[in-house]
Design a protein around this motif. Structure first.
Motif, PDB file in Angstrom:
ATOM      1  N   ARG A  82       0.833  -1.199   0.000  1.00 43.02           N
ATOM      2  CA  ARG A  82       0.000   0.000   0.000  1.00 43.02           C
ATOM      3  C   ARG A  82       0.872   1.255   0.000  1.00 43.02           C
ATOM      4  O   ARG A  82       0.557   2.252  -0.663  1.00 43.02           O
ATOM      5  CB  ARG A  82      -0.925   0.011   1.223  1.00 43.02           C
ATOM      6  N   GLN A  83       1.961   1.214   0.738  1.00 40.56           N
ATOM      7  CA  GLN A  83       2.828   2.383   0.864  1.00 40.56           C
ATOM      8  C   GLN A  83       3.435   2.804  -0.469  1.00 40.56           C
ATOM      9  O   GLN A  83       3.610   3.994  -0.732  1.00 40.56           O
ATOM     10  CB  GLN A  83       3.929   2.110   1.887  1.00 40.56           C
ATOM     11  N   VAL A  84       3.759   1.841  -1.340  1.00 39.36           N
ATOM     12  CA  VAL A  84       4.317   2.235  -2.636  1.00 39.36           C
ATOM     13  C   VAL A  84       3.275   2.984  -3.458  1.00 39.36           C
ATOM     14  O   VAL A  84       3.606   3.944  -4.180  1.00 39.36           O
ATOM     15  CB  VAL A  84       4.873   1.019  -3.409  1.00 39.36           C
ATOM     16  N   LEU A  85       2.020   2.606  -3.327  1.00 42.31           N
ATOM     17  CA  LEU A  85       0.966   3.275  -4.093  1.00 42.31           C
ATOM     18  C   LEU A  85       0.738   4.698  -3.611  1.00 42.31           C
ATOM     19  O   LEU A  85       0.367   5.575  -4.392  1.00 42.31           O
ATOM     20  CB  LEU A  85      -0.333   2.470  -4.016  1.00 42.31           C
ATOM     21  N   TYR A  86       0.962   4.942  -2.325  1.00 45.91           N
ATOM     22  CA  TYR A  86       0.816   6.299  -1.797  1.00 45.91           C
ATOM     23  C   TYR A  86       1.845   7.265  -2.399  1.00 45.91           C
ATOM     24  O   TYR A  86       1.653   8.482  -2.357  1.00 45.91           O
ATOM     25  CB  TYR A  86       0.969   6.302  -0.278  1.00 45.91           C
ATOM     26  N   GLN A  87       2.938   6.723  -2.947  1.00 50.75           N
ATOM     27  CA  GLN A  87       4.004   7.569  -3.511  1.00 50.75           C
ATOM     28  C   GLN A  87       3.748   7.947  -4.970  1.00 50.75           C
ATOM     29  O   GLN A  87       4.466   8.771  -5.542  1.00 50.75           O
ATOM     30  CB  GLN A  87       5.359   6.848  -3.437  1.00 50.75           C
ATOM     31  N   ASP A  92       4.140   7.723 -13.134  1.00 55.31           N
ATOM     32  CA  ASP A  92       5.054   6.785 -12.481  1.00 55.31           C
ATOM     33  C   ASP A  92       4.709   5.338 -12.855  1.00 55.31           C
ATOM     34  O   ASP A  92       3.557   5.002 -13.139  1.00 55.31           O
ATOM     35  CB  ASP A  92       4.977   6.919 -10.963  1.00 55.31           C
ATOM     36  N   VAL A  93       5.738   4.489 -12.799  1.00 55.27           N
ATOM     37  CA  VAL A  93       5.568   3.057 -13.034  1.00 55.27           C
ATOM     38  C   VAL A  93       5.948   2.313 -11.754  1.00 55.27           C
ATOM     39  O   VAL A  93       7.054   2.489 -11.243  1.00 55.27           O
ATOM     40  CB  VAL A  93       6.452   2.568 -14.199  1.00 55.27           C
ATOM     41  N   VAL A  94       5.056   1.497 -11.241  1.00 57.11           N
ATOM     42  CA  VAL A  94       5.338   0.686 -10.064  1.00 57.11           C
ATOM     43  C   VAL A  94       5.981  -0.622 -10.517  1.00 57.11           C
ATOM     44  O   VAL A  94       5.420  -1.344 -11.347  1.00 57.11           O
ATOM     45  CB  VAL A  94       4.065   0.407  -9.245  1.00 57.11           C
ATOM     46  N   MET A 110      -8.691  -3.664  -6.511  1.00 57.90           N
ATOM     47  CA  MET A 110      -8.792  -2.408  -5.773  1.00 57.90           C
ATOM     48  C   MET A 110      -7.486  -1.617  -5.825  1.00 57.90           C
ATOM     49  O   MET A 110      -7.492  -0.394  -6.016  1.00 57.90           O
ATOM     50  CB  MET A 110      -9.188  -2.674  -4.320  1.00 57.90           C
ATOM     51  N   MET A 111      -6.364  -2.299  -5.673  1.00 57.91           N
ATOM     52  CA  MET A 111      -5.074  -1.617  -5.713  1.00 57.91           C
ATOM     53  C   MET A 111      -4.773  -1.092  -7.119  1.00 57.91           C
ATOM     54  O   MET A 111      -4.231   0.012  -7.277  1.00 57.91           O
ATOM     55  CB  MET A 111      -3.959  -2.555  -5.245  1.00 57.91           C
ATOM     56  N   ILE A 112      -5.129  -1.881  -8.134  1.00 52.98           N
ATOM     57  CA  ILE A 112      -4.935  -1.431  -9.514  1.00 52.98           C
ATOM     58  C   ILE A 112      -5.814  -0.212  -9.794  1.00 52.98           C
ATOM     59  O   ILE A 112      -5.394   0.745 -10.464  1.00 52.98           O
ATOM     60  CB  ILE A 112      -5.250  -2.572 -10.498  1.00 52.98           C
ATOM     61  N   THR A 113      -7.041  -0.237  -9.283  1.00 50.45           N
ATOM     62  CA  THR A 113      -7.939   0.910  -9.448  1.00 50.45           C
ATOM     63  C   THR A 113      -7.340   2.164  -8.814  1.00 50.45           C
ATOM     64  O   THR A 113      -7.351   3.255  -9.404  1.00 50.45           O
ATOM     65  CB  THR A 113      -9.308   0.609  -8.805  1.00 50.45           C
ATOM     66  N   TYR A 114      -6.795   2.013  -7.626  1.00 49.59           N
ATOM     67  CA  TYR A 114      -6.189   3.149  -6.927  1.00 49.59           C
ATOM     68  C   TYR A 114      -4.970   3.670  -7.679  1.00 49.59           C
ATOM     69  O   TYR A 114      -4.785   4.893  -7.812  1.00 49.59           O
ATOM     70  CB  TYR A 114      -5.793   2.712  -5.517  1.00 49.59           C
ATOM     71  N   LEU A 115      -4.147   2.753  -8.191  1.00 53.06           N
ATOM     72  CA  LEU A 115      -2.957   3.148  -8.946  1.00 53.06           C
ATOM     73  C   LEU A 115      -3.340   3.952 -10.179  1.00 53.06           C
ATOM     74  O   LEU A 115      -2.744   4.992 -10.479  1.00 53.06           O
ATOM     75  CB  LEU A 115      -2.159   1.904  -9.331  1.00 53.06           C
ATOM     76  N   GLY A 127       5.937 -11.556 -10.960  1.00 53.63           N
ATOM     77  CA  GLY A 127       5.072 -12.414 -10.189  1.00 53.63           C
ATOM     78  C   GLY A 127       3.659 -12.276 -10.721  1.00 53.63           C
ATOM     79  O   GLY A 127       3.462 -12.049 -11.916  1.00 53.63           O
ATOM     80  N   CYS A 128       2.674 -12.386  -9.838  1.00 56.43           N
ATOM     81  CA  CYS A 128       1.276 -12.458 -10.260  1.00 56.43           C
ATOM     82  C   CYS A 128       0.422 -11.331  -9.704  1.00 56.43           C
ATOM     83  O   CYS A 128       0.765 -10.696  -8.705  1.00 56.43           O
ATOM     84  CB  CYS A 128       0.674 -13.788  -9.800  1.00 56.43           C
ATOM     85  N   ILE A 129      -0.709 -11.122 -10.363  1.00 55.40           N
ATOM     86  CA  ILE A 129      -1.786 -10.304  -9.822  1.00 55.40           C
ATOM     87  C   ILE A 129      -2.995 -11.218  -9.615  1.00 55.40           C
ATOM     88  O   ILE A 129      -2.985 -12.383 -10.023  1.00 55.40           O
ATOM     89  CB  ILE A 129      -2.152  -9.125 -10.741  1.00 55.40           C
ATOM     90  N   ARG A 130      -4.015 -10.682  -8.990  1.00 54.83           N
ATOM     91  CA  ARG A 130      -5.274 -11.419  -8.817  1.00 54.83           C
ATOM     92  C   ARG A 130      -6.427 -10.534  -9.290  1.00 54.83           C
ATOM     93  O   ARG A 130      -6.192  -9.404  -9.728  1.00 54.83           O
ATOM     94  CB  ARG A 130      -5.449 -11.838  -7.347  1.00 54.83           C
ATOM     95  N   ASP A 131      -7.650 -11.054  -9.246  1.00 53.41           N
ATOM     96  CA  ASP A 131      -8.810 -10.324  -9.801  1.00 53.41           C
ATOM     97  C   ASP A 131      -8.514  -9.913 -11.244  1.00 53.41           C
ATOM     98  O   ASP A 131      -8.817  -8.797 -11.677  1.00 53.41           O
ATOM     99  CB  ASP A 131      -9.126  -9.058  -8.987  1.00 53.41           C
ATOM    100  N   THR A 132      -7.913 -10.815 -11.993  1.00 49.73           N
ATOM    101  CA  THR A 132      -7.310 -10.443 -13.273  1.00 49.73           C
ATOM    102  C   THR A 132      -8.309  -9.882 -14.272  1.00 49.73           C
ATOM    103  O   THR A 132      -8.024  -8.882 -14.943  1.00 49.73           O
ATOM    104  CB  THR A 132      -6.586 -11.651 -13.883  1.00 49.73           C
ATOM    105  N   ARG A 133      -9.479 -10.494 -14.418  1.00 53.79           N
ATOM    106  CA  ARG A 133     -10.446 -10.004 -15.400  1.00 53.79           C
ATOM    107  C   ARG A 133     -10.842  -8.565 -15.093  1.00 53.79           C
ATOM    108  O   ARG A 133     -10.826  -7.696 -15.977  1.00 53.79           O
ATOM    109  CB  ARG A 133     -11.683 -10.902 -15.425  1.00 53.79           C
ATOM    110  N   LYS A 134     -11.174  -8.305 -13.835  1.00 54.10           N
ATOM    111  CA  LYS A 134     -11.579  -6.954 -13.457  1.00 54.10           C
ATOM    112  C   LYS A 134     -10.402  -5.981 -13.540  1.00 54.10           C
ATOM    113  O   LYS A 134     -10.572  -4.822 -13.917  1.00 54.10           O
ATOM    114  CB  LYS A 134     -12.163  -6.963 -12.045  1.00 54.10           C
TER     115      LYS A 134
END
Length: 247
Positions: A82-87, A92-94, A110-115, A127-134
């Protein structure tokens, strides 16, 4: 919690590097000191998208319960993913060193939406993500190794540090490095090499435009690719004509 900051290059430089693309940049950087800039492993799950931007880095480590025992929703602000997204600032590219783990979902919908909402250009995950379709439906450009239904600490990883040097896909990524990614993959452009890489890659891209035209017209591969001295005068004439059109 004090997170190290990054120095962001000019938007003009970023846009110019994105226009060149990874293949030409990688090839030309190999001649000026960066032998292999490719972040090997993550592939595009956003076909046709090209991004470039400064790297915000996130490091995962193997989970050990006496060191990290926070549940998915437990103590949210202690969770470094979460902290990396706050920056994140616009463009920017995470970039995530998830150790190539195929069981742990680093980010979900949710994190992708916030980013995306913060203006991030995209995300590179070793590595991987989840909730891939959404996550795909959100439209944020993503490069990953795959998908999983698991959340990150459910299995074998935990987020450890933000904006530290990481090994993403076996390639060193420093916070603030310029990331360029397209259908060929993602590469790292160290800021100290960026202007030089742009100059020589732009020249390369320009003569390739000419060579591509001649090859499409049935020209001799041996003459036009790579561009031989015997075709140089023809190329310069074509180049001058293009400059005239622009004016």
């Amino acid at each position: 919690m004090q997170i190290p900051t990054i120095v962001r290059p000019s938007k003009e430089l970023i846009r110019a590097l994105a226009e060149i693309g990874t293949a030409t940049l990688s090839g030309e950087m190999s001649k000026i000191g960066i032998r292999d800039a490719h972040i090997c492993g993550p592939v595009s799950v956003s076909p046709g998208k090209t991004i470039a931007g400064p790297a915000l880095t996130l490091q995962f480590l193997p989970k050990r319960e006496d060191v990290y025992d926070i549940d998915e929703y437990g103590n949210p602000e202690a969770q470094m993913h979460r902290q990396v997204l706050y920056q994140v600032e616009e463009g920017d590219v995470v970039v995530v060193d998830a150790r190539g783990d195929m069981r742990s979902g680093v980010f979900g919908e949710m994190m992708i939406t916030y980013l995306q909402g913060r203006g991030g250009a995209g995300v590179i995950v070793d590595g991987c993500i989840r909730d891939t379709r959404k996550a795909r439906e959100i439209g944020l450009p993503m490069w990953t190794r795959g998908s999983t239904p698991n959340f990150h600490t459910q299995t074998s990883l935990f987020p450890h540090a933000v904006n530290v040097p990481i090994a993403c896909g076996g390639t060193l990524v420093m916070p603030g490095d310029i990331i360029v990614a397209d259908d060929d993959g993602a590469i790292v452009v160290p800021v100290k090499f960026a202007e030089q890489a742009l100059k020589i890659a732009s020249e390369h891209s320009e003569w390739e435009d000419f060579s591509r035209l001649r090859l499409s017209q049935g020209g001799d591969l041996r003459k036009y690719y790579p561009l031989k001295d015997e075709a140089r005068a023809e190329y310069e004439e074509w180049r001058a004509a293009q400059s005239t059109k622009v004016q």
